[in-house]
Design a protein around this motif. Structure first.
Motif, PDB file in Angstrom:
ATOM      1  N   TYR A  87       0.854  -1.191   0.000  1.00 30.62           N
ATOM      2  CA  TYR A  87       0.000   0.000   0.000  1.00 30.62           C
ATOM      3  C   TYR A  87       0.891   1.242   0.000  1.00 30.62           C
ATOM      4  CZ  TYR A  87      -4.397   2.453   0.823  1.00 30.62           C
ATOM      5  OH  TYR A  87      -5.523   3.254   0.683  1.00 30.62           O
ATOM      6  N   GLY A  88       1.432   1.535  -1.179  1.00 28.42           N
ATOM      7  CA  GLY A  88       2.368   2.639  -1.307  1.00 28.42           C
ATOM      8  C   GLY A  88       1.729   3.887  -1.896  1.00 28.42           C
ATOM      9  N   PRO A  89       2.564   4.868  -2.291  1.00 33.88           N
ATOM     10  CA  PRO A  89       2.052   6.145  -2.796  1.00 33.88           C
ATOM     11  C   PRO A  89       1.122   6.002  -3.993  1.00 33.88           C
ATOM     12  CG  PRO A  89       4.387   6.313  -2.303  1.00 33.88           C
ATOM     13  CD  PRO A  89       4.039   4.868  -2.154  1.00 33.88           C
ATOM     14  N   LYS A  90       1.438   5.085  -4.930  1.00 31.13           N
ATOM     15  CA  LYS A  90       0.583   4.937  -6.110  1.00 31.13           C
ATOM     16  C   LYS A  90      -0.789   4.398  -5.737  1.00 31.13           C
ATOM     17  CE  LYS A  90       4.268   4.347  -9.525  1.00 31.13           C
ATOM     18  NZ  LYS A  90       4.869   3.452 -10.551  1.00 31.13           N
ATOM     19  N   THR A  91      -0.812   3.457  -4.790  1.00 29.07           N
ATOM     20  CA  THR A  91      -2.096   2.908  -4.359  1.00 29.07           C
ATOM     21  C   THR A  91      -2.889   3.960  -3.612  1.00 29.07           C
ATOM     22  OG1 THR A  91      -1.145   0.691  -4.217  1.00 29.07           O
ATOM     23  CG2 THR A  91      -3.204   1.059  -3.033  1.00 29.07           C
ATOM     24  N   ARG A  92      -2.222   4.728  -2.735  1.00 28.64           N
ATOM     25  CA  ARG A  92      -2.926   5.802  -2.028  1.00 28.64           C
ATOM     26  C   ARG A  92      -3.509   6.802  -3.013  1.00 28.64           C
ATOM     27  NH1 ARG A  92       1.341   5.301   1.647  1.00 28.64           N
ATOM     28  NH2 ARG A  92       2.490   7.013   0.703  1.00 28.64           N
ATOM     29  N   ALA A  93      -2.734   7.156  -4.052  1.00 31.24           N
ATOM     30  CA  ALA A  93      -3.226   8.106  -5.046  1.00 31.24           C
ATOM     31  C   ALA A  93      -4.433   7.536  -5.785  1.00 31.24           C
ATOM     32  CB  ALA A  93      -2.111   8.460  -6.031  1.00 31.24           C
ATOM     33  N   ALA A  94      -4.387   6.243  -6.098  1.00 26.24           N
ATOM     34  CA  ALA A  94      -5.519   5.608  -6.784  1.00 26.24           C
ATOM     35  C   ALA A  94      -6.752   5.580  -5.886  1.00 26.24           C
ATOM     36  CB  ALA A  94      -5.146   4.183  -7.208  1.00 26.24           C
ATOM     37  N   VAL A  95      -6.542   5.323  -4.597  1.00 20.94           N
ATOM     38  CA  VAL A  95      -7.664   5.341  -3.652  1.00 20.94           C
ATOM     39  C   VAL A  95      -8.276   6.739  -3.598  1.00 20.94           C
ATOM     40  CG1 VAL A  95      -8.279   5.185  -1.198  1.00 20.94           C
ATOM     41  CG2 VAL A  95      -6.878   3.417  -2.241  1.00 20.94           C
ATOM     42  N   LYS A  96      -7.429   7.770  -3.559  1.00 19.65           N
ATOM     43  CA  LYS A  96      -7.935   9.147  -3.522  1.00 19.65           C
ATOM     44  C   LYS A  96      -8.732   9.477  -4.780  1.00 19.65           C
ATOM     45  CE  LYS A  96      -4.495  11.214  -0.439  1.00 19.65           C
ATOM     46  NZ  LYS A  96      -3.432  12.233  -0.308  1.00 19.65           N
ATOM     47  N   ARG A  97      -8.226   9.041  -5.940  1.00 20.45           N
ATOM     48  CA  ARG A  97      -8.962   9.299  -7.191  1.00 20.45           C
ATOM     49  C   ARG A  97     -10.335   8.636  -7.148  1.00 20.45           C
ATOM     50  NH1 ARG A  97      -3.841   8.414  -9.563  1.00 20.45           N
ATOM     51  NH2 ARG A  97      -4.402   6.262 -10.057  1.00 20.45           N
ATOM     52  N   PHE A  98     -10.346   7.396  -6.682  1.00 19.34           N
ATOM     53  CA  PHE A  98     -11.618   6.670  -6.586  1.00 19.34           C
ATOM     54  C   PHE A  98     -12.559   7.383  -5.620  1.00 19.34           C
ATOM     55  CE2 PHE A  98     -14.399   3.568  -4.587  1.00 19.34           C
ATOM     56  CZ  PHE A  98     -14.956   2.936  -5.682  1.00 19.34           C
ATOM     57  N   GLN A  99     -12.049   7.781  -4.466  1.00 22.06           N
ATOM     58  CA  GLN A  99     -12.880   8.463  -3.482  1.00 22.06           C
ATOM     59  C   GLN A  99     -13.429   9.770  -4.037  1.00 22.06           C
ATOM     60  OE1 GLN A  99      -9.833   8.546  -0.467  1.00 22.06           O
ATOM     61  NE2 GLN A  99     -10.803   6.913   0.737  1.00 22.06           N
ATOM     62  N   ARG A 100     -12.583  10.516  -4.726  1.00 20.18           N
ATOM     63  CA  ARG A 100     -13.021  11.789  -5.293  1.00 20.18           C
ATOM     64  C   ARG A 100     -14.104  11.575  -6.349  1.00 20.18           C
ATOM     65  NH1 ARG A 100      -8.351  13.216  -6.546  1.00 20.18           N
ATOM     66  NH2 ARG A 100      -7.842  14.238  -4.579  1.00 20.18           N
ATOM     67  N   ALA A 101     -13.929  10.552  -7.176  1.00 17.00           N
ATOM     68  CA  ALA A 101     -14.888  10.276  -8.249  1.00 17.00           C
ATOM     69  C   ALA A 101     -16.219   9.769  -7.714  1.00 17.00           C
ATOM     70  CB  ALA A 101     -14.307   9.259  -9.230  1.00 17.00           C
ATOM     71  N   HIS A 102     -16.199   9.188  -6.506  1.00 11.36           N
ATOM     72  CA  HIS A 102     -17.417   8.578  -5.977  1.00 11.36           C
ATOM     73  C   HIS A 102     -17.996   9.320  -4.783  1.00 11.36           C
ATOM     74  CE1 HIS A 102     -15.713   5.382  -8.462  1.00 11.36           C
ATOM     75  NE2 HIS A 102     -16.913   4.854  -8.494  1.00 11.36           N
ATOM     76  N   GLY A 103     -17.558  10.556  -4.585  1.00  8.50           N
ATOM     77  CA  GLY A 103     -18.143  11.384  -3.545  1.00  8.50           C
ATOM     78  C   GLY A 103     -17.839  10.933  -2.132  1.00  8.50           C
ATOM     79  N   LEU A 104     -16.716  10.252  -1.935  1.00  5.01           N
ATOM     80  CA  LEU A 104     -16.324   9.790  -0.604  1.00  5.01           C
ATOM     81  C   LEU A 104     -15.300  10.756  -0.003  1.00  5.01           C
ATOM     82  CD1 LEU A 104     -15.803   6.031  -1.551  1.00  5.01           C
ATOM     83  CD2 LEU A 104     -17.794   7.002  -0.381  1.00  5.01           C
ATOM     84  N   ALA A 105     -15.080  10.620   1.293  1.00  9.53           N
ATOM     85  CA  ALA A 105     -14.045  11.427   1.940  1.00  9.53           C
ATOM     86  C   ALA A 105     -12.692  11.084   1.325  1.00  9.53           C
ATOM     87  CB  ALA A 105     -14.024  11.145   3.443  1.00  9.53           C
ATOM     88  N   VAL A 106     -12.000  12.103   0.817  1.00  9.54           N
ATOM     89  CA  VAL A 106     -10.741  11.880   0.098  1.00  9.54           C
ATOM     90  C   VAL A 106      -9.586  11.919   1.102  1.00  9.54           C
ATOM     91  CG1 VAL A 106      -9.236  12.668  -1.767  1.00  9.54           C
ATOM     92  CG2 VAL A 106     -11.722  12.946  -1.947  1.00  9.54           C
ATOM     93  N   ASP A 107      -9.259  10.738   1.647  1.00  7.94           N
ATOM     94  CA  ASP A 107      -8.171  10.655   2.622  1.00  7.94           C
ATOM     95  C   ASP A 107      -7.119   9.617   2.251  1.00  7.94           C
ATOM     96  OD1 ASP A 107      -9.578   8.337   3.053  1.00  7.94           O
ATOM     97  OD2 ASP A 107     -10.199   8.816   5.102  1.00  7.94           O
ATOM     98  N   GLY A 108      -7.333   8.890   1.155  1.00  2.95           N
ATOM     99  CA  GLY A 108      -6.357   7.884   0.746  1.00  2.95           C
ATOM    100  C   GLY A 108      -6.366   6.632   1.594  1.00  2.95           C
ATOM    101  N   VAL A 109      -7.349   6.513   2.485  1.00  2.00           N
ATOM    102  CA  VAL A 109      -7.450   5.355   3.372  1.00  2.00           C
ATOM    103  C   VAL A 109      -8.549   4.426   2.867  1.00  2.00           C
ATOM    104  CG1 VAL A 109      -7.972   4.578   5.716  1.00  2.00           C
ATOM    105  CG2 VAL A 109      -6.635   6.661   5.361  1.00  2.00           C
ATOM    106  N   ALA A 110      -8.211   3.161   2.705  1.00  2.00           N
ATOM    107  CA  ALA A 110      -9.202   2.181   2.239  1.00  2.00           C
ATOM    108  C   ALA A 110     -10.016   1.687   3.424  1.00  2.00           C
ATOM    109  CB  ALA A 110      -8.500   1.023   1.531  1.00  2.00           C
ATOM    110  N   GLY A 111     -10.900   2.568   3.908  1.00  2.00           N
ATOM    111  CA  GLY A 111     -11.762   2.219   5.033  1.00  2.00           C
ATOM    112  C   GLY A 111     -13.009   1.486   4.576  1.00  2.00           C
ATOM    113  N   PRO A 112     -13.927   1.208   5.506  1.00  2.00           N
ATOM    114  CA  PRO A 112     -15.115   0.421   5.183  1.00  2.00           C
ATOM    115  C   PRO A 112     -15.955   0.994   4.044  1.00  2.00           C
ATOM    116  CG  PRO A 112     -14.856   0.618   7.558  1.00  2.00           C
ATOM    117  CD  PRO A 112     -13.836   1.512   6.950  1.00  2.00           C
ATOM    118  N   GLN A 113     -16.154   2.330   4.021  1.00  2.00           N
ATOM    119  CA  GLN A 113     -16.974   2.931   2.962  1.00  2.00           C
ATOM    120  C   GLN A 113     -16.315   2.785   1.597  1.00  2.00           C
ATOM    121  OE1 GLN A 113     -17.742   6.976   4.212  1.00  2.00           O
ATOM    122  NE2 GLN A 113     -19.602   6.381   5.303  1.00  2.00           N
TER     123      GLN A 113
END
Length: 215
Positions: A87-113
């Motif tokens: 779970y490095g920088p590229k994965t965190r960035a991908a998580v943030k992109r996904f969160q931003r695109a789906h209206g989730l809190a953009v924190d780079g953390v793969a939490g339950p939501q």
């Protein structure tokens, strides 16, 4: 010149000179010690700074809410990034992109939501399985549909904006199948998952033109 050896004056002068020399040597030693201490301190500060930079750049082994390397790989597959289990920088960035695109809190953390939005439950995240695994026999069909619909481009959008993404979903169908946000902004792996789910539920009917070409 004759000196009066009985006079204390020469002895005092010699004593003062000797004392001055000792003080001068002591001062030189202190300066040398301070110099070495400064070099040591600078090296230590540099080492700490370098270690901090490395720690910041290095990959975080696991994300909160993701409990194993297999879990990270399952997450990475969903996000469409290299599944190296770190779970490095590229994965965190991908998580943030996904969160931003789906209206989730953009924190780079793969939490339950975030995991739920990706279609990863706790069981899926723990074992590294996902819905696409059960639909792998249809991968060839989906690949042909994607090539026909969009040329395989996950960001493709029809001229009128109605059909979006690799499989040219309309927004209603995308939402019905569990997608969130804009299909064309979703990770390619997420589009593949939704398409596989749609294909399993309805066959090629949702793609009347390209589906007919496959029959």
């Amino acid at each position: 010149m004759n000196r009066d050896l009985s006079s204390p004056v020469p002895w005092r002068r010699s004593l003062r000179a000797s004392h001055a020399r000792r003080l001068q040597r002591a001062r030189r030693r202190r300066r040398a010690l301070r110099g070495r201490a400064g070099v040591t301190l600078a090296a230590a500060v540099f080492s700490v700074a370098a270690a901090g930079a490395f720690a910041q750049d290095a990959a975080t082994p696991l994300a909160p809410g993701v409990q194993s390397t297999d879990s990270v790989q399952a997450l990475q597959k969903k996000l469409g990034v290299t599944a190296d289990g770190v779970y490095g920088p590229k994965t965190r960035a991908a998580v943030k992109r996904f969160q931003r695109a789906h209206g989730l809190a953009v924190d780079g953390v793969a939490g339950p939501q975030t995991l739920a939005a990706l279609g990863l439950g706790s069981g899926d995240a723990a074992t590294g399985t996902d819905e696409t695994a059960s639909t792998s026999p249809n991968d060839g069909t989906l690949e042909r549909i994607a090539q026909c619909e969009s040329g395989g481009d996950p960001t493709a959008v029809s001229a009128d904006g109605t059909y979006r993404g690799k499989y040219q979903f309309d927004r209603e169908t995308w939402r019905q199948m569990g997608g969130t946000g804009d299909p064309a902004a979703a990770p390619e792996a997420e589009q593949d998952r939704i398409a596989a789910k749609l294909l399993a539920a309805r066959g090629t009917a949702p793609w009347p033109n390209c589906g007919a070409a496959l029959s």
